[in-house]
Design an enzyme around this catalytic site. Structure first.
Site, PDB file in Angstrom:
ATOM      1  CG  HIS A   1      -0.254  -0.239   2.515  1.00 32.25           C
ATOM      2  ND1 HIS A   1       0.644   0.658   3.029  1.00 32.25           N
ATOM      3  CD2 HIS A   1      -0.306  -1.271   3.412  1.00 32.25           C
ATOM      4  CE1 HIS A   1       1.104   0.213   4.195  1.00 32.25           C
ATOM      5  NE2 HIS A   1       0.559  -0.963   4.442  1.00 32.25           N
TER       6      HIS A   1
ATOM      7  N   GLY B   1       2.004   3.108   2.221  1.00 26.92           N
ATOM      8  CA  GLY B   1       3.065   3.144   3.240  1.00 26.92           C
ATOM      9  C   GLY B   1       4.315   2.452   2.726  1.00 26.92           C
ATOM     10  CG  HIS B   2       4.207  -1.787   2.094  1.00 29.47           C
ATOM     11  ND1 HIS B   2       2.885  -2.148   2.065  1.00 29.47           N
ATOM     12  CD2 HIS B   2       4.753  -2.438   3.151  1.00 29.47           C
ATOM     13  CE1 HIS B   2       2.633  -2.994   3.047  1.00 29.47           C
ATOM     14  NE2 HIS B   2       3.746  -3.186   3.737  1.00 29.47           N
TER      15      HIS B   2
ATOM     16  CD  GLN C   1       6.978 -10.626  11.263  1.00 25.21           C
ATOM     17  OE1 GLN C   1       8.104 -10.741  10.781  1.00 25.21           O
ATOM     18  NE2 GLN C   1       6.327  -9.479  11.218  1.00 25.21           N
TER      19      GLN C   1
ATOM     20  N   GLY D   1       9.147   1.589   8.462  1.00 26.82           N
ATOM     21  CA  GLY D   1       8.146   2.619   8.706  1.00 26.82           C
ATOM     22  C   GLY D   1       7.990   2.936  10.189  1.00 26.82           C
TER      23      GLY D   1
ATOM     24  CE  LYS E   1      -0.019   0.912  10.886  1.00 25.57           C
ATOM     25  NZ  LYS E   1       0.299  -0.419  11.407  1.00 25.57           N
ATOM     26  CG  ASP E   2       4.828  -1.651  11.998  1.00 24.69           C
ATOM     27  OD1 ASP E   2       3.895  -2.231  12.569  1.00 24.69           O
ATOM     28  OD2 ASP E   2       4.823  -1.402  10.775  1.00 24.69           O
TER      29      ASP E   2
ATOM     30  CB  SER F   1      -1.161  -5.474   4.942  1.00 23.70           C
ATOM     31  OG  SER F   1       0.014  -4.915   4.385  1.00 23.70           O
ATOM     32  NE  ARG F   2      -2.234  -8.257  11.081  1.00 28.07           N
ATOM     33  CZ  ARG F   2      -0.905  -8.318  11.276  1.00 28.07           C
ATOM     34  NH1 ARG F   2      -0.212  -7.202  11.371  1.00 28.07           N
ATOM     35  NH2 ARG F   2      -0.278  -9.470  11.358  1.00 28.07           N
TER      36      ARG F   2
HETATM   37  P1  AMP Z   1       4.757  -4.962   6.717  1.00 26.25           P
HETATM   38  O1  AMP Z   1       4.532  -5.401   5.307  1.00 26.25           O
HETATM   39  O2  AMP Z   1       3.506  -4.696   7.469  1.00 26.25           O
HETATM   40  O3  AMP Z   1       5.733  -5.855   7.445  1.00 26.25           O
HETATM   41  O4  AMP Z   1       5.473  -3.564   6.612  1.00 26.25           O
HETATM   42  C1  AMP Z   1       6.688  -3.411   5.890  1.00 26.25           C
HETATM   43  C2  AMP Z   1       7.272  -2.064   6.229  1.00 26.25           C
HETATM   44  O5  AMP Z   1       6.356  -1.034   5.840  1.00 26.25           O
HETATM   45  C3  AMP Z   1       7.515  -1.892   7.729  1.00 26.25           C
HETATM   46  O6  AMP Z   1       8.773  -1.243   7.914  1.00 26.25           O
HETATM   47  C4  AMP Z   1       6.371  -1.030   8.156  1.00 26.25           C
HETATM   48  O7  AMP Z   1       6.657  -0.234   9.296  1.00 26.25           O
HETATM   49  C5  AMP Z   1       6.169  -0.158   6.930  1.00 26.25           C
HETATM   50  N1  AMP Z   1       4.821   0.411   6.916  1.00 26.25           N
HETATM   51  C6  AMP Z   1       3.648  -0.252   7.083  1.00 26.25           C
HETATM   52  N2  AMP Z   1       2.611   0.612   7.067  1.00 26.25           N
HETATM   53  C7  AMP Z   1       3.141   1.851   6.902  1.00 26.25           C
HETATM   54  C8  AMP Z   1       2.580   3.177   6.797  1.00 26.25           C
HETATM   55  N3  AMP Z   1       1.273   3.395   6.880  1.00 26.25           N
HETATM   56  N4  AMP Z   1       3.436   4.210   6.631  1.00 26.25           N
HETATM   57  C9  AMP Z   1       4.772   4.016   6.547  1.00 26.25           C
HETATM   58  N5  AMP Z   1       5.357   2.791   6.627  1.00 26.25           N
HETATM   59  C10 AMP Z   1       4.556   1.727   6.796  1.00 26.25           C
END
Ligand code: AMP
Length: 305
Positions: free
Chosen positions: A34, A36-37, A61, A149, A151-152, A188-189
């Protein structure tokens, strides 16, 4: 953009550019890409010669009973998005490539950083799974920089600790949270949310905004700040799993909000079928020194009998 599925293919693809002095940027993801990624990929593209995006839903995880099986997966869509944002390589390994028969090593980071908040809710295996996977990806791709991100926020702090403690020699770049028009952090959720729950999910951002305004206005009591956040969530009929005011580096709860210091407000809540997390960082205002001389020199500041 090329898709590679094994560590040896990845290393082979990176060998020549690395020899030529190329700067390599890695964006680890679990897919279902999305905005964010994509912001991480854009940032990596702007700062790297070669951009590697990894796509792997890391079973290590997820705790038993979490959404590992339901987690959204669509590699063709993700590949098109990553390519559209300038990624050079998509590393999408099967589970057996990452965790082959006999795999037995786990990285555990001790202390409150991994034991509080998400660590307490999702269990000790969560951040062990994240740290082990990130260390493996960093060894596989050996990038100059890796992009994560905000975000986490707790995960970002754990990764900084991991990279520093194990001398992994990679630059950790943490990018701002990308939000939808109503403030909901992209995740993603969010795909699990039906239309009514999508509206309720804004509760997390409203709570963070309420907390942010209180800190910016000079509130020094973390519990009072958290109460304002909880009240904002109650208006949307959402109950936080946690809503805490913590130190941005250690994630330890703050006893008092110090003037001119960065404060991290973290929140988690389940809305419909989705467990959501979000956070914001806010700087408390500096203490304003009011010298006694100024007070006594200003007649209007004196108490009148
Ligand atoms: P994930 O696929 O959820 O493991 O996320 C992959 C990377 O994208 C991680 O470093 C997250 O922190 C980052 N990420 C997820 N959502 C966002 C967002 N809304 N804004 C910025 N980074 C994000």
């Amino acid at each position: 953009m090329r898709t590679v599925r094994t560590v040896s293919e990845l290393r082979a693809a990176l060998a020549a550019p690395r020899r030529a002095g190329a700067r390599i940027g890695l964006v680890p993801t679990m897919g279902a890409l999305h905005g964010g990624h994509l912001s991480l990929i854009d940032r990596a593209r702007g700062e790297s010669d070669v951009v590697v995006v990894s796509l792997f839903v890391n079973p290590a995880q997820f705790a038993a009973g979490e959404d590992l099986d339901a987690y959204p997966r669509d590699e063709a869509r993700d590949a098109a998005l990553a390519a559209g944002h300038g990624a050079d390589l998509l590393f999408a390994p099967p589970v057996e490539e990452v965790y082959p028969e006999g795999f037995a090593t786990t990285i555990a980071i001790a202390g409150p950083l991994t034991e509080t908040l998400e660590g307490a809710r999702r269990g000790p295996g969560h951040f062990q799974g994240v740290a082990t996977m990130v260390a493996k990806l960093l060894n596989m791709a050996a990038p100059d920089a890796a992009y994560f991100g905000q975000k986490d926020a707790q995960q970002a702090a754990v990764i900084r600790r991991l990279v520093s403690d194990l001398d992994l020699g990679v630059e950790v770049v943490v990018c701002p949270t990308v939000r939808g028009p109503d403030g909901l952090a992209l995740s993603s959720r969010n795909a699990y949310l039906g239309p009514a729950d999508l509206v309720r999910a804004v509760a997390l951002w409203r709570a963070l905004q309420a907390a942010e305004s209180a800190v910016a206005a000079g509130e020094r009591d973390p519990e009072a700040v958290a109460d304002l956040g909880r009240a904002a969530m109650a208006e949307h009929d959402v109950e936080p799993e946690y809503l805490e005011v913590v130190d941005p580096q250690t994630l330890a709860p703050l006893e008092a909000i110090e003037p001119d210091a960065e404060t991290l407000v973290v929140v988690a809540a389940t809305v419909g079928r989705a467990r959501l997390i979000d956070n914001t960082t806010v700087r408390a205002p500096a203490a304003v020194a009011t010298p006694a001389t100024t007070l006594s020199a200003a007649p209007e500041a004196r108490c009148s009998a």
